[in-house]
Design an enzyme around this catalytic site. Structure first.
Site: not given
Length: 478
Positions: A126, A129, A313
């Site tokens: 993640s 991102k 997230s």
């Protein structure tokens, strides 16, 4: 290439690092880290406050002069950074492949680039991102709002309306309750239905059929680079330009199979509650090019969307952002166009992804690979461009907010609240990328990545990664 004209205004990078939105200020305030930049609170002159009756007080006199603020710290050194991180990055729980990179936020060069095991790229999970959020803000204005609208449709025996998805990642089924805190702003189909009903009644129409148009996004609704069970098992929604509650059902867990159809069903039900008779079930139907707009609701500004995606997230919203990058840069809202768009806008801003390959916007793909130095460059770019500020303000504060609220409990205590970072977690993967301000006032960007962690060592590896990041905040790295 449809890209907004960026104003290349240099911002005070340390202030950008520490200024948080809403509850995100908790860590910085707790440790007084904002004081040198925000200054003292509005003063109240004690000489103007009358003493209680019968109390004799000496006259107020001017205090002696005090020393000014401390001078800026000397430059951080690679040796000090390496010494702070080494005990934690050598932890065997992190597995055989660990990459680390650290650099000054407001300077050039890299203070530390180290690795254990073969290869200079790692699965980013993640932390992807951070790249997606920056690319979205490069491709579009931070104030951009995504519209969900209802238009007329005169085709067929019964006059109709079409619900048109505009790629609002946080479109909701209903408005928030009065006592329900909501941030960022949230549009909803119940409000849209009430406004549509009012427009229909004004035209003398009380019976319609409902169509829905989710054609803004194209290509597969799930990445072929994801694990095959992600969508069937409800781990992530099929990506759609039209959904409510990110494709989650009204009850239970998981995701709905057809988010656009579910959103249209929620809209039709709300229309009925508003006094409009709906003929049949909603059907997919492309909106006529010359259709009249009856009602519209708008998403939160893009800057707030990016902050929220990073804070919690959010996988679904990150994938929607990737599609919008594709639309803005490539004219196509697909996975492939989004990937190309990310590469183009970052290259145009001077960020070289090198041999990195990112297959999606969320980091769910285990086939993605990212150079930690590329993450440093994206974070430094966010520190130098005002339009990219949400990338930094959206990062969770260690031990206080977002996806880091329950972490850093075993990290060096002085580092809590001095680190802001995006987590990256998949089975066998634990990563952190963000910013840290040490006790001497040095501000760093960092990326720490381990992608061969044994499943039984997952929690211990996460603690070791937290401790390494916390050590940056707790050191005096001059």
């Amino acid at each position: 290439m449809a890209r907004r004209d960026a104003r290349h205004s240099r911002v005070l990078v340390v202030l950008v690092l520490l200024v948080a939105v809403a509850a995100g200020t908790a860590g910085a305030w707790r440790y007084g880290a904002l004081d040198p930049w925000l200054g003292p609170a509005t003063p109240t002159d004690p000489a103007r406050v009358a003493p209680p009756e019968g109390l004799d007080l000496p006259a107020v006199v001017d205090p002696p002069e005090v020393a000014g603020p401390p001078s800026a710290p000397g430059p951080a050194t690679a040796r000090a950074v390496r010494r702070a991180l080494a005990p934690y990055l050598s932890d065997e729980d992190l597995g055989p492949h660990v990459l680390a990179a650290v650099a000054p936020l407001d300077g050039a060069g890299v203070l530390l680039r180290s690795g254990r095991g073969r290869g200079e790229l790692a699965i980013p999970a993640s932390t992807t991102k951070v790249v997606t959020g920056a690319a979205a803000l490069l491709a579009m204005d931070p104030g951009t709002r995504f519209e969900t609208s209802v238009v007329t449709d005169g085709r067929g025996a019964v006059s109709g309306v079409v619900l048109v998805g505009g790629g609002d990642p946080f479109l909701a089924r209903r408005p928030a309750a009065p006592d329900e805190p909501t941030w960022p702003e949230r549009a909803d189909v119940a409000t849209l239905a009430r406004e549509t009903a009012a427009a229909l009644v004004a035209e003398g129409r009380r019976r319609v059929r409902v169509g829905y148009d989710a054609s803004l996004f194209t290509g597969p609704a799930e990445s072929p680079r994801w694990r095959a069970d992600y969508v069937p098992d409800g781990i992530v929604s099929p990506v759609s330009a039209l959904w409510v509650d990110e494709g989650r059902p009204t009850e239970g867990s998981g995701r709905v199979a057809d988010p656009a159809r579910a959103a249209a069903g929620a809209f039709a039900a709300a229309l009925r509650r508003s006094g409009i008779e709906v003929a049949g079930a909603p059907q997919p139907r492309e909106a006529p090019a010359d259709a009249e707009q009856l009602a519209v609701v708008r998403s939160a500004p893009l800057g707030q969307v990016v902050e929220q995606v990073l804070a919690v997230s959010d996988n679904e919203a990150a994938e929607v952002l990737l599609r919008h990058v594709g639309l803005a840069v490539e004219g196509e809202g697909s996975f492939a166009a989004g990937r190309r768009g990310v590469e183009r806008v970052l290259a145009g801003a001077g960020v070289d992804l090198g041999r990195s390959v990112l297959w999606d916007g969320s980091g769910l793909s285990r086939e993605s690979r990212l150079d930690p130095v590329a993450l440093l460059d994206v974070l430094r770019l966010a520190g130098s461009e005002e339009e990219l500020r949400p990338v930094l303000t959206g990062l969770p504060v260690a031990a206080f907010t977002g996806s880091l609220a329950d972490r850093f409990q075993t990290a060096p205590p002085a580092g809590r609240g001095r680190v802001r970072a995006k987590t990256g977690t998949l089975t066998g993967v634990t990563s952190l990328a963000g910013t840290a301000t040490d006790l001497a006032g040095h501000t760093f960007v960092f990326a720490l990545m381990a992608d061969r962690v044994r499943e039984e060592d997952t929690l211990e590896a996460r603690d070791a990664m937290d401790a390494a990041a916390g050590a940056l905040g707790a050191c005096r790295c001059g």
